[in-house]
Write an enzyme that holds these catalytic residues in place. Sequence first.
Site, PDB file in Angstrom:
ATOM      1  N   LYS A  57      -1.294  -4.296   2.932  1.00  0.00           N
ATOM      2  CA  LYS A  57       0.224  -4.423   2.613  1.00  0.00           C
ATOM      3  C   LYS A  57       0.993  -5.614   3.618  1.00  0.00           C
ATOM      4  CE  LYS A  57       0.819  -0.232   0.035  1.00  0.00           C
ATOM      5  NZ  LYS A  57       0.933   1.112   0.122  1.00  0.00           N
ATOM      6  N   GLN A 101       4.651   5.381   2.841  1.00  0.00           N
ATOM      7  CA  GLN A 101       3.281   5.377   2.558  1.00  0.00           C
ATOM      8  C   GLN A 101       2.886   6.834   2.379  1.00  0.00           C
ATOM      9  OE1 GLN A 101       1.051   2.770   2.193  1.00  0.00           O
ATOM     10  NE2 GLN A 101      -0.397   4.381   1.573  1.00  0.00           N
ATOM     11  N   ASP A 124       8.520   1.044  -4.574  1.00  0.00           N
ATOM     12  CA  ASP A 124       7.459   1.747  -5.159  1.00  0.00           C
ATOM     13  C   ASP A 124       7.627   2.011  -6.681  1.00  0.00           C
ATOM     14  OD1 ASP A 124       4.823   2.108  -4.343  1.00  0.00           O
ATOM     15  OD2 ASP A 124       5.231   4.011  -3.314  1.00  0.00           O
TER      16      ASP A 124
END
Length: 292
Positions: A57, A101, A124
């Site tokens: 990422k 995460q 997200d």
Amino acid sequence: MNTTKAQILDGKALAKKIQSDLQQKIATLEPNIGRPPGLAVLMVGDNPASAVYVRNKEKACSRVGIASVGKHFSAQVTQEELTAEIHRLNENDRVDGILVQLPLPDGLDSVALLHEIDPQKDADGLHPVNLGHLVRSETGLRSCTPAGVMKLLAEYNIALSGKKAVVVGRSILVGKPITLMLLEANATVTIAHSRTQDLTAVCRQADILVAAVGKPEMITPDMVKPGAVVIDVGINRVTDSDGKSRLVGDVAYDAVAEVASYITPVPGGIGPMTVAMLLSNTVLSYQEKMTI
């Protein structure tokens, strides 16, 4: 039976294209906004798979011109400390996207943390407010993996309207949101899961079959209607008899590719698309700054 092997839905190639578009968009917006977009990724503990994802990422961010504000906490961090960090990032004008995460170490409540993220910075797309927008077919930040699936289907001009779609898996990360997105595209959708009776028969009805269960190579050729489009969302690390580990999906790829018309590989299918949609969501939040 297909006489030819299924065409590969190349998520890696499309993700590159999306990243290149985002890079151009950022180059145009940055002089007006006065700073690059910012994405904060919070990682807790030392899960090796998570470390790889976070690294990927961060690399993707630097490729397109997003400032990556990574924070790494020890597994001993408390729920309160993480909540306070999220609140700080919510207030930080240089941060457009916040991502926790997963998975988190035992003892930490990921859902409670997710609820603390400002919905407009929910990179997200999993905050209840954003999931609510999806349920109502309103604009908003979309869950990255399902949004990546839809983008890939669109790229290959795969018709969804009126088609039968079967989603195997009912998680809030993939199963439920992809179902809503397919419905929005006028597909007729069935959700199958661990309690589904005669899973093979249900799967064989699908024109579009989405596997999102996290069980290595669970979808076998007898479960696939000849000519179906097969989307494999699973990423599972398996160890061969010689001790070598490799990544496989939820679909028995080689055998199913003989039956399907289109198929996503693992790796190189949905994984890169998830990262591309994460960057897209961050840039979308960043763009909002122009209208405020």
